[in-house]
Write a protein that holds these residues in place. Structure first.
Motif, PDB file in Angstrom:
ATOM      1  N   ILE A 263      -9.020  -6.981   9.134  1.00  0.00           N
ATOM      2  CA  ILE A 263      -9.319  -7.685   7.272  1.00  0.00           C
ATOM      3  C   ILE A 263      -6.898  -7.001   7.173  1.00  0.00           C
ATOM      4  CG2 ILE A 263      -9.649  -5.996   5.435  1.00  0.00           C
ATOM      5  CD1 ILE A 263     -11.617  -5.483   7.413  1.00  0.00           C
ATOM      6  N   THR A 264      -6.390  -6.184   7.757  1.00  0.00           N
ATOM      7  CA  THR A 264      -5.394  -6.136   7.452  1.00  0.00           C
ATOM      8  C   THR A 264      -4.021  -7.575   8.175  1.00  0.00           C
ATOM      9  OG1 THR A 264      -4.618  -4.345   9.210  1.00  0.00           O
ATOM     10  CG2 THR A 264      -5.315  -3.393   7.484  1.00  0.00           C
ATOM     11  N   LYS A 265      -4.676  -7.543   9.349  1.00  0.00           N
ATOM     12  CA  LYS A 265      -3.879  -9.115   9.227  1.00  0.00           C
ATOM     13  C   LYS A 265      -3.769 -10.251   8.299  1.00  0.00           C
ATOM     14  CE  LYS A 265      -3.370  -8.490  14.092  1.00  0.00           C
ATOM     15  NZ  LYS A 265      -4.146  -9.197  15.649  1.00  0.00           N
ATOM     16  N   GLU A 266      -4.839 -10.194   7.752  1.00  0.00           N
ATOM     17  CA  GLU A 266      -5.550 -11.353   6.809  1.00  0.00           C
ATOM     18  C   GLU A 266      -5.049 -10.876   5.496  1.00  0.00           C
ATOM     19  OE1 GLU A 266      -9.271 -13.317   6.672  1.00  0.00           O
ATOM     20  OE2 GLU A 266      -9.728 -11.764   8.283  1.00  0.00           O
ATOM     21  N   LEU A 267      -4.878  -9.190   5.580  1.00  0.00           N
ATOM     22  CA  LEU A 267      -4.691  -9.169   3.918  1.00  0.00           C
ATOM     23  C   LEU A 267      -3.197  -9.424   3.713  1.00  0.00           C
ATOM     24  CD1 LEU A 267      -6.336  -5.941   2.702  1.00  0.00           C
ATOM     25  CD2 LEU A 267      -6.045  -7.938   1.899  1.00  0.00           C
ATOM     26  N   GLN A 268      -2.374  -9.603   5.360  1.00  0.00           N
ATOM     27  CA  GLN A 268      -0.450  -9.715   5.217  1.00  0.00           C
ATOM     28  C   GLN A 268      -0.411 -10.392   5.043  1.00  0.00           C
ATOM     29  OE1 GLN A 268       1.226  -6.806   5.571  1.00  0.00           O
ATOM     30  NE2 GLN A 268       3.302  -8.105   5.771  1.00  0.00           N
ATOM     31  N   SER A 269      -1.424 -11.617   5.510  1.00  0.00           N
ATOM     32  CA  SER A 269      -1.406 -13.623   5.261  1.00  0.00           C
ATOM     33  C   SER A 269      -1.307 -13.567   3.708  1.00  0.00           C
ATOM     34  CB  SER A 269      -2.110 -13.955   6.353  1.00  0.00           C
ATOM     35  OG  SER A 269      -1.195 -14.813   6.137  1.00  0.00           O
ATOM     36  N   ALA A 278      -2.138 -12.634  -4.191  1.00  0.00           N
ATOM     37  CA  ALA A 278      -0.912 -11.974  -3.206  1.00  0.00           C
ATOM     38  C   ALA A 278      -0.763 -11.108  -3.983  1.00  0.00           C
ATOM     39  CB  ALA A 278      -0.097 -13.113  -3.131  1.00  0.00           C
ATOM     40  N   SER A 279      -0.395 -10.288  -4.877  1.00  0.00           N
ATOM     41  CA  SER A 279      -0.246  -8.901  -5.145  1.00  0.00           C
ATOM     42  C   SER A 279      -1.214  -7.775  -4.855  1.00  0.00           C
ATOM     43  CB  SER A 279      -0.063  -8.898  -6.932  1.00  0.00           C
ATOM     44  OG  SER A 279       1.386  -9.591  -6.761  1.00  0.00           O
ATOM     45  N   ILE A 280      -2.504  -8.932  -5.075  1.00  0.00           N
ATOM     46  CA  ILE A 280      -3.927  -7.461  -4.807  1.00  0.00           C
ATOM     47  C   ILE A 280      -4.398  -7.447  -3.774  1.00  0.00           C
ATOM     48  CG2 ILE A 280      -6.324  -7.955  -5.119  1.00  0.00           C
ATOM     49  CD1 ILE A 280      -5.592  -9.325  -7.847  1.00  0.00           C
ATOM     50  N   ALA A 281      -3.752  -8.558  -2.865  1.00  0.00           N
ATOM     51  CA  ALA A 281      -3.911  -8.321  -0.901  1.00  0.00           C
ATOM     52  C   ALA A 281      -3.028  -7.557  -0.265  1.00  0.00           C
ATOM     53  CB  ALA A 281      -3.609  -9.636  -0.405  1.00  0.00           C
ATOM     54  N   LYS A 286      -1.705  -1.818   1.827  1.00  0.00           N
ATOM     55  CA  LYS A 286      -1.154  -1.049   1.997  1.00  0.00           C
ATOM     56  C   LYS A 286      -2.362   0.429   1.570  1.00  0.00           C
ATOM     57  CE  LYS A 286       1.732   1.796  -0.871  1.00  0.00           C
ATOM     58  NZ  LYS A 286       3.460   1.841  -2.193  1.00  0.00           N
ATOM     59  N   GLN A 287      -3.093   0.205   1.248  1.00  0.00           N
ATOM     60  CA  GLN A 287      -5.036   1.363   0.811  1.00  0.00           C
ATOM     61  C   GLN A 287      -5.305   1.056   2.425  1.00  0.00           C
ATOM     62  OE1 GLN A 287      -5.531   3.187  -2.135  1.00  0.00           O
ATOM     63  NE2 GLN A 287      -3.275   2.289  -2.472  1.00  0.00           N
ATOM     64  N   LEU A 288      -5.433   0.473   2.645  1.00  0.00           N
ATOM     65  CA  LEU A 288      -6.097   0.386   3.809  1.00  0.00           C
ATOM     66  C   LEU A 288      -5.496   0.447   5.566  1.00  0.00           C
ATOM     67  CD1 LEU A 288      -8.544  -2.828   3.155  1.00  0.00           C
ATOM     68  CD2 LEU A 288      -8.946  -0.494   2.630  1.00  0.00           C
ATOM     69  N   LYS A 289      -4.027  -0.033   5.883  1.00  0.00           N
ATOM     70  CA  LYS A 289      -3.783   0.075   6.984  1.00  0.00           C
ATOM     71  C   LYS A 289      -3.616   1.994   7.598  1.00  0.00           C
ATOM     72  CE  LYS A 289      -0.088  -2.972   7.668  1.00  0.00           C
ATOM     73  NZ  LYS A 289       0.981  -3.486   7.021  1.00  0.00           N
ATOM     74  N   PRO A 290      -3.710   2.679   6.486  1.00  0.00           N
ATOM     75  CA  PRO A 290      -3.209   4.049   6.812  1.00  0.00           C
ATOM     76  C   PRO A 290      -4.888   4.367   7.401  1.00  0.00           C
ATOM     77  CG  PRO A 290      -2.882   4.333   4.832  1.00  0.00           C
ATOM     78  CD  PRO A 290      -3.423   2.992   4.846  1.00  0.00           C
ATOM     79  N   LEU A 291      -5.887   3.803   7.502  1.00  0.00           N
ATOM     80  CA  LEU A 291      -7.429   3.932   7.836  1.00  0.00           C
ATOM     81  C   LEU A 291      -7.374   3.023   9.877  1.00  0.00           C
ATOM     82  CD1 LEU A 291      -9.498   3.037   5.184  1.00  0.00           C
ATOM     83  CD2 LEU A 291      -8.870   5.138   5.445  1.00  0.00           C
ATOM     84  N   LEU A 306      -7.965   9.062   0.827  1.00  0.00           N
ATOM     85  CA  LEU A 306      -8.551   8.014   0.349  1.00  0.00           C
ATOM     86  C   LEU A 306      -9.001   8.339  -1.046  1.00  0.00           C
ATOM     87  CD1 LEU A 306      -8.202   5.295  -0.057  1.00  0.00           C
ATOM     88  CD2 LEU A 306     -10.423   5.070   1.069  1.00  0.00           C
ATOM     89  N   PHE A 307     -10.576   9.157  -0.143  1.00  0.00           N
ATOM     90  CA  PHE A 307     -11.426  10.126  -1.138  1.00  0.00           C
ATOM     91  C   PHE A 307     -10.636  10.872  -2.445  1.00  0.00           C
ATOM     92  CE2 PHE A 307     -14.642   7.660   1.609  1.00  0.00           C
ATOM     93  CZ  PHE A 307     -15.092   6.737   1.193  1.00  0.00           C
ATOM     94  N   PHE A 308     -10.325  11.642  -2.131  1.00  0.00           N
ATOM     95  CA  PHE A 308      -9.694  12.546  -2.441  1.00  0.00           C
ATOM     96  C   PHE A 308      -8.809  11.917  -4.017  1.00  0.00           C
ATOM     97  CE2 PHE A 308      -6.490  15.448  -3.529  1.00  0.00           C
ATOM     98  CZ  PHE A 308      -7.328  16.799  -3.874  1.00  0.00           C
ATOM     99  N   SER A 309      -7.892  10.992  -3.495  1.00  0.00           N
ATOM    100  CA  SER A 309      -7.399   9.916  -4.868  1.00  0.00           C
ATOM    101  C   SER A 309      -7.954   9.421  -5.799  1.00  0.00           C
ATOM    102  CB  SER A 309      -6.719   9.518  -3.985  1.00  0.00           C
ATOM    103  OG  SER A 309      -6.674   8.512  -3.256  1.00  0.00           O
ATOM    104  N   LYS A 310      -9.604   9.222  -4.850  1.00  0.00           N
ATOM    105  CA  LYS A 310     -10.489   8.949  -6.149  1.00  0.00           C
ATOM    106  C   LYS A 310     -11.192   9.655  -6.465  1.00  0.00           C
ATOM    107  CE  LYS A 310      -9.666   4.471  -3.062  1.00  0.00           C
ATOM    108  NZ  LYS A 310      -8.868   3.981  -3.799  1.00  0.00           N
TER     109      LYS A 310
END
Length: 412
Positions: A263-269, A278-281, A286-291, A306-310
């Motif tokens: 998923i992160t590879k596709e988002l990076q692309s 592109a901006s949303i991706a 950036k949000q998912l990479k730490p996982l 992540l959940f604490f921030s939300k």
């Protein structure tokens, strides 16, 4: 938009320019039917075309002022089947309404005109508003809408410019309190013929602005992610499908690392583009990479953050506590630390060796976190930690201290 859906058409009607033979007309070209419809009120043309396309228009809500050209609604009628008496009555009322609207139409005349039109246009409503009463649009729509599922077609062509803007934003609220499946926006672009090549001469284009519906969906999915962490709908809008199982596994603390990597590879692309997607991706990546932490405890703690921030505080504290337990088990050689049954062994190990595992301050933080977690999950007595389950600022302080505790343990 399916022809099987119930449709609520919303139009705004303004004050047209008067020429020698009445209000100024335009020839609106509809690509869907390849025809030009001449009228001074775009909503009338749109109504006729939607009916021709087979859409079920249950309601037609028309907002205007007392000086709007209400008389032009006669152009929405098919006059071919009228007998002489009916036609004469319609013409008589058309002239009466035309005269009245020049000075400001009364409620009584407008109501009687609506009643006459409703014989031919079921569900039509003529709604006068004060243009400076900004809340009247959403308040009126809340009263007019039924609870029946429908799609909205919004005609933003006429009236003062701020009126369709307010209605458009009102629809974003109404989607949640009424049974609205989606919104389609039309605009009769009176002065934009020079920008469009493939329309007949002396006609103006009709714009069906699908991007608005897409942007609304994008905004809703972003809000869902920002409030809950649920990313499936947002990824789907970006063209990345089939991630429901990955999210479920993540929620169940399984190990979908390979799926997250993909998923992160596709988002990076996607983020390498130059449009809004592109901006949303890039933001989502950036949000998912730490996982992507290689360890379960690392992923759990990252999800806790992540959940604490939300402001998903219960999820956050459960994940952080379990992450610390698993992290300690992994560090001190519990080979089966991934198994649930082993967790009790790790907790016993911590309790028996807390004097050597922690400093006095760290030990206090650990047990306070444990007591708070138990009180929150089970609704039990807080055992001296009422402040952390009842005072947000104290809970936030404990969470941050427990995060540091985890980092110190893992790096120590």
């Amino acid at each position: 938009m399916s022809t099987q859906e119930n449709v609520v058409l919303i139009s705004l009607i303004g004050k047209g320019k008067i020429e020698e033979n009445g209000y100024r007309k335009a020839g609106y070209y509809f690509k869907e039917t390849d025809e030009v419809v001449h009228t001074s009120f775009f909503g009338a043309a749109l109504y006729k075309v939607l009916k021709k396309l087979g859409y079920k228009i249950n309601q037609w809500l028309i907002f205007g002022t007392r000086h709007s050209n209400w008389s032009e609604l006669i152009s929405a009628l098919e006059m071919n089947g009228e007998n002489a008496g009916e036609a004469d009555s319609l013409i008589e009322w058309y002239l009466k309404v035309y005269e009245e609207e020049q000075k400001g139409i009364s409620d009584d005349i407008l109501y009687r005109w609506e009643a006459l039109l409703s014989n031919k246009i079921p569900g039509v409503r003529l709604l006068t508003v004060d243009p400076l009463d900004y809340e009247i649009y959403i308040n009126t729509l809340l009263k007019e809408f039924t609870d029946e599922r429908c799609r909205v077609v919004l005609d933003i062509t006429h009236a003062y410019r701020h009126m369709p803007v307010i209605i458009a934003f009102s629809m974003m609220v109404l989607k949640y309190v009424k049974n609205i499946s989606g919104v389609t926006v039309y605009y009769g672009a009176l002065d934009m013929g020079k920008f469009v090549d493939d329309i007949p001469a002396d006609s103006v284009p009709v714009l069906k602005i699908d991007l608005i519906a897409e942007l609304v969906s994008m905004a809703e999915s972003l809000a869902t992610f920002n409030n809950s962490g649920y990313f499936v709908d947002l990824l789907s809008l970006l063209g990345i499908e089939g991630t429901e199982r990955t999210y479920f596994w993540l929620e169940m603390n399984r190990q979908p690392r390979s799926q997250l990597v993909q998923i992160t590879k596709e988002l990076q692309s996607l983020s390498g583009g130059n449009d809004y997607k592109a901006s949303i991706a890039g933001y989502l990546n950036k949000q998912l990479k730490p996982l992507l932490s290689p360890t379960l405890d690392g992923r759990m703690v990252e999800r806790a953050k992540l959940f604490f921030s939300k402001k998903q505080y219960l999820k956050a504290i459960i994940l952080l506590y379990e992450g610390i337990i698993i992290g300690i088990g992994r560090k001190y050689g519990f080979g089966d630390y991934l198994h649930y049954d082993a967790r009790e062994g790790i907790r016993k190990f911590i309790k028996d060796n807390d004097y050597s595992l922690f400093t006095d301050t760290q030990k206090e933080i650990y047990y306070k976190l444990e007591y708070t977690r138990n009180a929150a999950v089970h609704g039990s007595q807080a055992r001296g930690t009422q402040d952390t389950v009842e005072q947000l600022n104290t809970f936030e302080q404990l969470f941050k201290e427990a995060l540091k505790l985890y980092e110190d343990i893992i790096s120590g």
